[in-house]
Design a protein around this motif. Structure first.
Motif, PDB file in Angstrom:
ATOM      1  N   GLY A  87      -6.912  -2.774 -17.090  1.00  0.00           N
ATOM      2  CA  GLY A  87      -6.331  -1.480 -17.411  1.00  0.00           C
ATOM      3  C   GLY A  87      -6.736  -0.344 -16.502  1.00  0.00           C
ATOM      4  N   ILE A  88      -7.097  -0.656 -15.266  1.00  0.00           N
ATOM      5  CA  ILE A  88      -7.499   0.386 -14.323  1.00  0.00           C
ATOM      6  C   ILE A  88      -6.405   0.554 -13.279  1.00  0.00           C
ATOM      7  CG2 ILE A  88      -9.176   1.058 -12.572  1.00  0.00           C
ATOM      8  CD1 ILE A  88     -11.297  -0.359 -14.283  1.00  0.00           C
ATOM      9  N   GLU A  89      -5.921   1.787 -13.162  1.00  0.00           N
ATOM     10  CA  GLU A  89      -4.835   2.101 -12.248  1.00  0.00           C
ATOM     11  C   GLU A  89      -5.354   2.268 -10.823  1.00  0.00           C
ATOM     12  OE1 GLU A  89      -1.716   5.782 -11.665  1.00  0.00           O
ATOM     13  OE2 GLU A  89      -2.339   5.252 -13.698  1.00  0.00           O
ATOM     14  N   ILE A  90      -4.685   1.622  -9.898  1.00  0.00           N
ATOM     15  CA  ILE A  90      -5.020   1.725  -8.475  1.00  0.00           C
ATOM     16  C   ILE A  90      -4.436   3.032  -7.958  1.00  0.00           C
ATOM     17  CG2 ILE A  90      -4.650   0.699  -6.203  1.00  0.00           C
ATOM     18  CD1 ILE A  90      -4.352  -2.012  -7.763  1.00  0.00           C
ATOM     19  N   ARG A  91      -5.251   3.798  -7.228  1.00  0.00           N
ATOM     20  CA  ARG A  91      -4.760   5.054  -6.657  1.00  0.00           C
ATOM     21  C   ARG A  91      -3.919   4.755  -5.424  1.00  0.00           C
ATOM     22  NH1 ARG A  91     -10.177   7.563  -6.382  1.00  0.00           N
ATOM     23  NH2 ARG A  91      -9.602   8.015  -4.242  1.00  0.00           N
ATOM     24  N   THR A  92      -2.939   5.569  -5.224  1.00  0.00           N
ATOM     25  CA  THR A  92      -2.083   5.421  -4.045  1.00  0.00           C
ATOM     26  C   THR A  92      -2.645   6.314  -2.952  1.00  0.00           C
ATOM     27  OG1 THR A  92      -0.599   7.090  -4.966  1.00  0.00           O
ATOM     28  CG2 THR A  92      -0.028   4.786  -5.345  1.00  0.00           C
ATOM     29  N   GLU A  93      -3.518   5.745  -2.167  1.00  0.00           N
ATOM     30  CA  GLU A  93      -4.206   6.468  -1.103  1.00  0.00           C
ATOM     31  C   GLU A  93      -3.455   6.350   0.216  1.00  0.00           C
ATOM     32  OE1 GLU A  93      -7.085   8.356  -1.519  1.00  0.00           O
ATOM     33  OE2 GLU A  93      -6.652   7.911  -3.605  1.00  0.00           O
ATOM     34  N   PHE A  94      -3.488   7.407   0.985  1.00  0.00           N
ATOM     35  CA  PHE A  94      -2.995   7.404   2.356  1.00  0.00           C
ATOM     36  C   PHE A  94      -1.529   6.989   2.457  1.00  0.00           C
ATOM     37  CE2 PHE A  94      -7.506   6.062   2.288  1.00  0.00           C
ATOM     38  CZ  PHE A  94      -8.072   7.235   2.774  1.00  0.00           C
ATOM     39  N   GLY A  95      -0.742   7.255   1.409  1.00  0.00           N
ATOM     40  CA  GLY A  95       0.682   6.953   1.430  1.00  0.00           C
ATOM     41  C   GLY A  95       1.034   5.500   1.164  1.00  0.00           C
ATOM     42  N   PHE A  96       0.084   4.686   0.723  1.00  0.00           N
ATOM     43  CA  PHE A  96       0.334   3.286   0.409  1.00  0.00           C
ATOM     44  C   PHE A  96       0.459   3.124  -1.099  1.00  0.00           C
ATOM     45  CE2 PHE A  96      -1.424   3.032   4.602  1.00  0.00           C
ATOM     46  CZ  PHE A  96      -0.882   1.899   5.176  1.00  0.00           C
ATOM     47  N   THR A  97       1.466   2.421  -1.548  1.00  0.00           N
ATOM     48  CA  THR A  97       1.619   2.167  -2.977  1.00  0.00           C
ATOM     49  C   THR A  97       0.562   1.174  -3.437  1.00  0.00           C
ATOM     50  OG1 THR A  97       3.121   0.308  -2.670  1.00  0.00           O
ATOM     51  CG2 THR A  97       4.132   2.504  -2.809  1.00  0.00           C
ATOM     52  N   SER A  98       0.387   1.067  -4.744  1.00  0.00           N
ATOM     53  CA  SER A  98      -0.601   0.124  -5.273  1.00  0.00           C
ATOM     54  C   SER A  98      -0.239  -1.313  -4.914  1.00  0.00           C
ATOM     55  CB  SER A  98      -0.754   0.291  -6.785  1.00  0.00           C
ATOM     56  OG  SER A  98       0.468   0.065  -7.436  1.00  0.00           O
ATOM     57  N   GLU A  99       1.056  -1.603  -4.761  1.00  0.00           N
ATOM     58  CA  GLU A  99       1.489  -2.953  -4.390  1.00  0.00           C
ATOM     59  C   GLU A  99       1.103  -3.316  -2.956  1.00  0.00           C
ATOM     60  OE1 GLU A  99       3.536  -1.315  -7.662  1.00  0.00           O
ATOM     61  OE2 GLU A  99       3.790  -0.623  -5.601  1.00  0.00           O
ATOM     62  N   HIS A 100       0.827  -2.325  -2.134  1.00  0.00           N
ATOM     63  CA  HIS A 100       0.476  -2.560  -0.728  1.00  0.00           C
ATOM     64  C   HIS A 100      -1.025  -2.406  -0.481  1.00  0.00           C
ATOM     65  CE1 HIS A 100       4.829  -1.836  -0.315  1.00  0.00           C
ATOM     66  NE2 HIS A 100       4.705  -2.786   0.588  1.00  0.00           N
ATOM     67  N   GLN A 101      -1.801  -2.657  -1.524  1.00  0.00           N
ATOM     68  CA  GLN A 101      -3.253  -2.558  -1.388  1.00  0.00           C
ATOM     69  C   GLN A 101      -3.873  -3.875  -1.774  1.00  0.00           C
ATOM     70  OE1 GLN A 101      -5.216   1.083  -2.493  1.00  0.00           O
ATOM     71  NE2 GLN A 101      -3.239   2.031  -2.865  1.00  0.00           N
ATOM     72  N   PRO A 102      -5.054  -4.177  -1.256  1.00  0.00           N
ATOM     73  CA  PRO A 102      -6.015  -3.356  -0.538  1.00  0.00           C
ATOM     74  C   PRO A 102      -5.498  -2.908   0.824  1.00  0.00           C
ATOM     75  CG  PRO A 102      -7.028  -5.422  -1.272  1.00  0.00           C
ATOM     76  CD  PRO A 102      -5.579  -5.513  -1.525  1.00  0.00           C
ATOM     77  N   LEU A 103      -6.141  -1.875   1.333  1.00  0.00           N
ATOM     78  CA  LEU A 103      -5.844  -1.321   2.645  1.00  0.00           C
ATOM     79  C   LEU A 103      -6.862  -1.823   3.651  1.00  0.00           C
ATOM     80  CD1 LEU A 103      -5.428   2.401   1.560  1.00  0.00           C
ATOM     81  CD2 LEU A 103      -3.625   0.704   1.849  1.00  0.00           C
ATOM     82  N   VAL A 104      -6.463  -1.853   4.915  1.00  0.00           N
ATOM     83  CA  VAL A 104      -7.415  -2.133   5.983  1.00  0.00           C
ATOM     84  C   VAL A 104      -7.624  -0.818   6.722  1.00  0.00           C
ATOM     85  CG1 VAL A 104      -7.898  -3.435   8.072  1.00  0.00           C
ATOM     86  CG2 VAL A 104      -6.737  -4.541   6.155  1.00  0.00           C
ATOM     87  N   LEU A 105      -8.876  -0.376   6.728  1.00  0.00           N
ATOM     88  CA  LEU A 105      -9.246   0.915   7.298  1.00  0.00           C
ATOM     89  C   LEU A 105      -9.712   0.739   8.738  1.00  0.00           C
ATOM     90  CD1 LEU A 105     -11.357   2.024   4.223  1.00  0.00           C
ATOM     91  CD2 LEU A 105      -8.944   2.471   4.630  1.00  0.00           C
ATOM     92  N   PRO A 106      -9.114   1.488   9.661  1.00  0.00           N
ATOM     93  CA  PRO A 106      -9.480   1.369  11.077  1.00  0.00           C
ATOM     94  C   PRO A 106     -10.696   2.232  11.417  1.00  0.00           C
ATOM     95  CG  PRO A 106      -7.643   2.872  10.839  1.00  0.00           C
ATOM     96  CD  PRO A 106      -7.979   2.384   9.453  1.00  0.00           C
ATOM     97  N   ASN A 107     -11.859   1.750  11.081  1.00  0.00           N
ATOM     98  CA  ASN A 107     -13.108   2.458  11.375  1.00  0.00           C
ATOM     99  C   ASN A 107     -13.675   1.937  12.695  1.00  0.00           C
ATOM    100  OD1 ASN A 107     -12.841   3.646   8.812  1.00  0.00           O
ATOM    101  ND2 ASN A 107     -14.012   2.034   7.842  1.00  0.00           N
ATOM    102  N   ASN A 108     -12.875   2.032  13.753  1.00  0.00           N
ATOM    103  CA  ASN A 108     -13.209   1.449  15.044  1.00  0.00           C
ATOM    104  C   ASN A 108     -14.640   1.786  15.458  1.00  0.00           C
ATOM    105  OD1 ASN A 108     -12.222  -0.094  17.265  1.00  0.00           O
ATOM    106  ND2 ASN A 108     -12.240   1.758  18.488  1.00  0.00           N
ATOM    107  N   PRO A 109     -15.440   0.803  15.823  1.00  0.00           N
ATOM    108  CA  PRO A 109     -15.128  -0.576  16.186  1.00  0.00           C
ATOM    109  C   PRO A 109     -15.209  -1.572  15.022  1.00  0.00           C
ATOM    110  CG  PRO A 109     -17.393  -0.141  16.762  1.00  0.00           C
ATOM    111  CD  PRO A 109     -16.838   1.126  16.158  1.00  0.00           C
ATOM    112  N   HIS A 110     -15.019  -1.096  13.800  1.00  0.00           N
ATOM    113  CA  HIS A 110     -15.093  -1.960  12.627  1.00  0.00           C
ATOM    114  C   HIS A 110     -13.774  -1.923  11.865  1.00  0.00           C
ATOM    115  CE1 HIS A 110     -19.265  -1.480  13.636  1.00  0.00           C
ATOM    116  NE2 HIS A 110     -19.224  -0.198  13.322  1.00  0.00           N
ATOM    117  N   ALA A 111     -13.554  -2.907  11.036  1.00  0.00           N
ATOM    118  CA  ALA A 111     -12.402  -2.924  10.132  1.00  0.00           C
ATOM    119  C   ALA A 111     -12.924  -3.268   8.739  1.00  0.00           C
ATOM    120  CB  ALA A 111     -11.378  -3.955  10.592  1.00  0.00           C
ATOM    121  N   HIS A 112     -12.535  -2.467   7.771  1.00  0.00           N
ATOM    122  CA  HIS A 112     -12.927  -2.677   6.380  1.00  0.00           C
ATOM    123  C   HIS A 112     -11.680  -2.736   5.518  1.00  0.00           C
ATOM    124  CE1 HIS A 112     -16.586  -0.812   8.036  1.00  0.00           C
ATOM    125  NE2 HIS A 112     -17.215  -1.544   7.136  1.00  0.00           N
ATOM    126  N   ALA A 113     -11.703  -3.564   4.485  1.00  0.00           N
ATOM    127  CA  ALA A 113     -10.634  -3.580   3.494  1.00  0.00           C
ATOM    128  C   ALA A 113     -11.152  -2.866   2.256  1.00  0.00           C
ATOM    129  CB  ALA A 113     -10.231  -5.008   3.159  1.00  0.00           C
TER     130      ALA A 113
END
Length: 150
Positions: A87-113
């Motif tokens: 019952g926890i709602e996923i926030r729509t961060e950075f213009g991505f819908t909840s269906e398109h998450q998790p996100l991959v964050l470009p923290n160059n030189p690293h990548a995090h989901a």
């Protein structure tokens, strides 16, 4: 000398409601007294302090009222489904819908989901895992699905 982060703290408006919420996330209540409760994130390694306060509604900024919990990479595939199931709602961060998450964050030189949600007081919570470290490659933020298709 430093081996990791031992504790983080968040303000809450109703400690009882917050205890229920954090138990739903699977955290173990370690200590409760008066207007404070601590939950183990990893027992003996890290915990989260919740402080009931009248001053909860501080303006949000990533430097305050935000905690990122580490998850294993193999849990990425089911993290959105798990949050929905409790019952926890996923926030729509950075213009991505909840269906398109998790996100991959470009923290160059690293990548995090990561996937974002909020506690009952609007504190920002994140479930996050590194996908790769120390690889110099610039890319735009994308869904985990897009990341895997590259």
């Amino acid at each position: 000398m430093i081996k990791g982060l031992y504790e983080a703290h968040l303000p809450v408006s109703n400690l009882e409601n917050s205890i229920v919420f954090y138990k739903k996330l699977g955290l173990e209540l370690a200590y409760e007294k008066g207007k404070v409760a601590f939950f183990w994130i990893v027992k003996g390694e890290s915990w989260l302090g919740l402080w009931e306060s009248d001053s909860v509604q501080l303006k949000y900024h990533p430097s305050i009222r935000h905690v990122a919990f580490k998850i294993d990479e193999e849990d990425l595939e089911r993290v959105a489904e798990w949050l929905n199931s409790i019952g926890i709602e996923i926030r729509t961060e950075f213009g991505f819908t909840s269906e398109h998450q998790p996100l991959v964050l470009p923290n160059n030189p690293h990548a995090h989901a990561a996937i974002y949600f909020s506690d009952p007081d609007g504190n920002s919570l994140e479930l996050m895992t590194p996908l790769r470290l120390d690889v110099d490659e610039k890319f735009k933020m994308m869904s985990l699905e897009e990341w895997k298709e590259r």
